[in-house]
Design a protein around this motif. Structure first.
Motif, short mmCIF file in Angstrom:
data_model
loop_
_atom_site.label_atom_id
_atom_site.label_comp_id
_atom_site.label_asym_id
_atom_site.label_seq_id
_atom_site.Cartn_x
_atom_site.Cartn_y
_atom_site.Cartn_z
N GLN A 25 0.83 -1.21 0.00
CA GLN A 25 0.00 0.00 0.00
C GLN A 25 0.86 1.27 0.00
OE1 GLN A 25 -3.43 -0.37 -0.31
NE2 GLN A 25 -2.71 -2.47 -0.61
N ASP A 26 2.15 1.10 -0.31
CA ASP A 26 3.12 2.20 -0.44
C ASP A 26 3.48 2.89 0.86
OD1 ASP A 26 3.58 1.85 -3.18
OD2 ASP A 26 1.81 3.03 -3.68
N PHE A 27 3.39 2.17 1.98
CA PHE A 27 3.88 2.70 3.25
C PHE A 27 5.33 2.25 3.43
CE2 PHE A 27 -0.71 2.47 4.09
CZ PHE A 27 -0.93 3.76 4.52
N ARG A 28 6.12 3.10 4.07
CA ARG A 28 7.46 2.70 4.51
C ARG A 28 7.29 2.15 5.91
NH1 ARG A 28 10.89 7.93 3.97
NH2 ARG A 28 8.90 8.77 4.59
N VAL A 29 7.77 0.93 6.14
CA VAL A 29 7.51 0.24 7.40
C VAL A 29 8.82 -0.15 8.06
CG1 VAL A 29 6.38 -1.73 8.50
CG2 VAL A 29 5.37 -0.71 6.45
N GLU A 30 8.93 0.24 9.33
CA GLU A 30 10.02 -0.24 10.18
C GLU A 30 9.38 -1.20 11.17
OE1 GLU A 30 13.23 0.52 9.83
OE2 GLU A 30 12.82 1.93 8.21
N TRP A 31 9.91 -2.41 11.26
CA TRP A 31 9.32 -3.45 12.09
C TRP A 31 10.23 -3.73 13.29
CZ3 TRP A 31 9.07 -9.22 10.27
CH2 TRP A 31 8.43 -9.99 11.24
N ALA A 32 9.70 -3.52 14.47
CA ALA A 32 10.41 -3.84 15.71
C ALA A 32 9.73 -5.06 16.34
CB ALA A 32 10.37 -2.66 16.67
N LYS A 33 10.55 -5.96 16.88
CA LYS A 33 10.00 -7.19 17.43
C LYS A 33 9.90 -7.19 18.94
CE LYS A 33 11.49 -9.56 13.37
NZ LYS A 33 12.57 -10.24 12.72
N ASN A 34 10.36 -6.12 19.57
CA ASN A 34 10.17 -5.97 21.02
C ASN A 34 10.18 -4.48 21.37
OD1 ASN A 34 12.93 -5.08 21.89
ND2 ASN A 34 13.50 -7.09 21.09
N GLY A 35 9.82 -4.19 22.61
CA GLY A 35 9.68 -2.80 23.03
C GLY A 35 10.97 -2.01 23.00
N GLN A 36 12.06 -2.63 23.41
CA GLN A 36 13.34 -1.91 23.41
C GLN A 36 13.77 -1.57 21.99
OE1 GLN A 36 15.95 -4.53 25.61
NE2 GLN A 36 15.58 -3.43 27.52
N GLU A 37 13.60 -2.51 21.09
CA GLU A 37 13.94 -2.25 19.69
C GLU A 37 13.06 -1.13 19.12
OE1 GLU A 37 14.15 -4.69 15.45
OE2 GLU A 37 13.69 -5.78 17.28
N ALA A 38 11.79 -1.14 19.48
CA ALA A 38 10.87 -0.10 19.01
C ALA A 38 11.32 1.28 19.47
CB ALA A 38 9.46 -0.38 19.54
N PHE A 39 11.68 1.38 20.73
CA PHE A 39 12.09 2.68 21.25
C PHE A 39 13.39 3.14 20.60
CE2 PHE A 39 13.60 5.70 24.53
CZ PHE A 39 12.57 6.60 24.38
N SER A 40 14.28 2.21 20.34
CA SER A 40 15.53 2.54 19.64
C SER A 40 15.24 3.08 18.23
CB SER A 40 16.41 1.28 19.57
OG SER A 40 17.57 1.54 18.86
#
Length: 95
Positions: A25-40
């Motif tokens: 759908q033409d979104f740029r997606v960053e995928w984090a697999k846990n909370g710490q990675e997400a915050f980073s």
């Protein structure tokens, strides 16, 4: 212009499917697999939307949302969760 989405999901299958679909759908997606990675990742990029699973290893989704709100009060957050208790929903709306 492609909007950037932060997907925070620890389930490999669901995360893979969601990321693949959002990219079609033409979104740029960053995928984090846990909370710490997400915050980073949140520290590195600006996002237009955060899709956030609540039950996460290392840092739960509510804590990620709280920290996100401290940095950015405007990014929309959509919680992905199997939790259905009223108190969990209210906590999410509060953040």
């Amino acid at each position: 212009m492609n909007h950037r989405i932060l997907l925070v999901e620890d389930d490999e299958s669901l995360g893979f499917v969601l990321k693949a679909y959002l990219k079609t759908q033409d979104f740029r997606v960053e995928w984090a697999k846990n909370g710490q990675e997400a915050f980073s990742i949140l520290k590195k990029y600006k996002f237009d939307l955060c899709l956030l699973d609540i039950m996460k290893p290392k840092m739960n989704g509510l804590e990620v949302a709280k920290r996100l709100r401290e940095r950015n009060n405007y990014i929309p957050i959509i919680f992905l969760t199997a939790k259905s208790l009223r108190e969990d929903k209210l906590k999410g709306f509060d953040l």
